[in-house]
Write an enzyme that holds these catalytic residues in place. Structure first.
Site, PDB file in Angstrom:
ATOM      1  N   HIS A 214     -33.334 -40.494 -85.070  1.00 41.70           N
ATOM      2  CA  HIS A 214     -33.661 -39.889 -86.404  1.00 41.70           C
ATOM      3  C   HIS A 214     -32.477 -39.683 -87.168  1.00 41.70           C
ATOM      4  O   HIS A 214     -32.549 -38.429 -88.079  1.00 41.70           O
ATOM      5  CB  HIS A 214     -34.619 -38.631 -86.133  1.00 41.70           C
ATOM      6  CG  HIS A 214     -34.225 -37.770 -85.345  1.00 41.70           C
ATOM      7  ND1 HIS A 214     -34.727 -36.776 -84.402  1.00 41.70           N
ATOM      8  CD2 HIS A 214     -32.763 -36.980 -85.274  1.00 41.70           C
ATOM      9  CE1 HIS A 214     -33.914 -36.135 -83.844  1.00 41.70           C
ATOM     10  NE2 HIS A 214     -32.935 -36.040 -84.394  1.00 41.70           N
TER      11      HIS A 214
ATOM     12  N   HIS B  88     -24.761 -40.243 -78.901  1.00 40.87           N
ATOM     13  CA  HIS B  88     -23.734 -39.683 -80.038  1.00 40.87           C
ATOM     14  C   HIS B  88     -23.224 -38.557 -79.833  1.00 40.87           C
ATOM     15  O   HIS B  88     -23.855 -37.428 -79.228  1.00 40.87           O
ATOM     16  CB  HIS B  88     -24.528 -39.820 -81.532  1.00 40.87           C
ATOM     17  CG  HIS B  88     -25.527 -38.931 -81.502  1.00 40.87           C
ATOM     18  ND1 HIS B  88     -26.730 -38.878 -80.860  1.00 40.87           N
ATOM     19  CD2 HIS B  88     -25.972 -37.902 -82.446  1.00 40.87           C
ATOM     20  CE1 HIS B  88     -27.648 -37.964 -80.924  1.00 40.87           C
ATOM     21  NE2 HIS B  88     -27.300 -37.340 -82.067  1.00 40.87           N
TER      22      HIS B  88
END
Lengths: 132, 284
Positions: free
Chosen positions: B12, B193
């Site tokens: 997202h 990430h």
């Protein structure tokens, strides 16, 4: 303070109870920038606005100088730090580059990501990389 | 009875929403991502459920150090896109699904998941970007939503196993809802990430691929990962992937992966998306 097994991961700042207590007021200042009227007040008088929060001198200086890595070391969480980046109308890569050591420009950071990102090899443990 | 038709997992990353909002999807940087999403959007255009249960996290937007719950269900009639520091996204409001949301809350509490509820809350990119990824830029979102907000930022976090079991309980709750509606379940965030610290920008395609493979091959393996496994191997913010376990838990024992896309980079993130369909005849 209780040690955590992720303390061994280099160059990583996890928001846990230790960071929570150290960075509470710093993060609540950053969070306040979600509101447009606060952003306007901060833009008009950064120094004065910062005095509304119970920050240490070092935390105030890090904010004024946009020293993002220092802010993290003083308890900021990166999702809260984004609020300052957004306030400055900067792309996040500017902050990412400044946190990298050695520092990178926007373009250098972007190039690293386009080339596949920072490699996980050698970056999993402080045993592999003592200084992050 | 209500029926879960499929699950989607998607990153997202806020930049995806910004690229769409600012008309940049044709630029060289963004083209590979949006071209890769074409089959996903085709699937969504052909498979629109009545409600999507969207498992997401807030990013210091509507919750903060001052007030945080582990699992929160949105029971409101309507939710607005949040101002996260750069002004609210110009996307439609989200229509809630209070009847289903309350049914889920009641079932989960009876199932010993002690949920928080919220009605008046603005929703940030964690929820609006997946809607944009699935449905592009409509005047109205085509489905109602039940937002399920998970704390993946402020430790201690729920374990990956707890998230998987929460998904199983959501699956049971939907199956007992007495109206004939179709339901999608989305797990959002990830993949690998790290956004803060000297290690910012670390990604790990090998870890991500194993995680995506295990959504079909061995979901329990993903549920047994520890937070430190994620932080060490998938980056500090890669721990968001535990929200995909909620989605996976809500599906049947056996699922078929009908879509997968993986792309590095989106900003500082490894982007991943899957669509999983329940295999008929396997246990819900």
């Amino acid at each position: 303070m209780t040690a955590r097994d992720y303390d061994d991961v280099p160059g990583t700042y996890v928001l846990d109870s230790r960071t929570y207590r150290k960075g509470y007021h710093l993060n609540m200042f950053l969070m306040s920038l979600n509101k447009a009227e606060h952003r306007a007040e901060f833009a008009a008088d950064e120094e004065g606005y910062l005095l509304r929060y119970d920050l240490s001198e070092a935390q105030r200086e890090a904010v004024k100088d946009r020293q993002y890595l220092e802010m993290l070391k003083l308890g900021a969480n990166v999702y809260y730090a984004f609020k300052l980046v957004s306030h400055d109308r900067q792309p996040p890569q500017v902050m990412y580059g400044k946190m990298s050591q050695p520092e990178m420009s926007f373009d250098e950071f972007q190039q690293m990501m386009l080339a596949g990102g920072r490699p996980i090899e050698g970056n999993r443990s402080k045993q592999e990389k003592p200084n992050g | 009875m209500a029926k879960i038709v499929a699950g989607m997992g998607t990153s997202h990353v806020p930049g995806v929403g910004a690229a769409m909002d600012n008309g940049k999807t044709d630029e060289d940087y963004w083209k590979p991502l949006f071209e890769g999403l074409v089959p996903l959007r085709k699937w969504h255009a052909e498979n629109v459920p009545d409600v999507n249960i969207i498992v997401f996290n807030d990013h210091a937007t509507s919750y903060s150090l001052n007030n945080y719950s582990t699992f929160t269900v949105g029971v409101g009639e309507r939710f607005k896109p949040a101002d996260e520091g750069w002004g609210a996204r110009q996307v439609p409001d989200m229509r809630g699904s209070p009847e289903l949301a309350w049914h889920i809350v009641e079932c989960l509490m009876a199932d010993e998941f002690d949920m928080a509820v919220v009605a008046d809350v603005d929703l940030d990119h964690g929820l609006t970007v997946p809607l944009s990824i699935a449905y592009d830029q409509p005047d109205e979102w085509p489905t109602e939503v039940v937002p399920v907000c998970v704390n993946v930022i402020q430790h201690p976090l729920p374990t990956a196993m707890r998230c998987y079991k929460l998904g199983q309980a959501i699956g049971r709750a939907v199956a007992s809802f007495p109206k004939d509606i179709t339901v999608g379940v989305w797990g959002t965030g990830g993949l690998s990430h790290q956004l803060g610290g000297e290690r910012v920008g670390v990604v790990n395609p090998e870890f991500d691929t194993a995680f995506l493979d295990n959504l079909t091959a061995d979901p329990l393996a993903n549920a047994k990962l520890t937070h430190t496994d994620f932080i060490r191997d998938a980056g500090c913010e890669g721990v968001e992937m535990i929200m995909w376990n909620v989605m996976r838990g809500a599906l049947s024992d056996r699922v078929e992966e009908v879509f997968r896309f993986y792309h590095v980079p989106v900003s500082a993130t490894a982007y991943g998306a899957v669509i999983l369909e329940n295999v008929q005849g396997s246990n819900a």
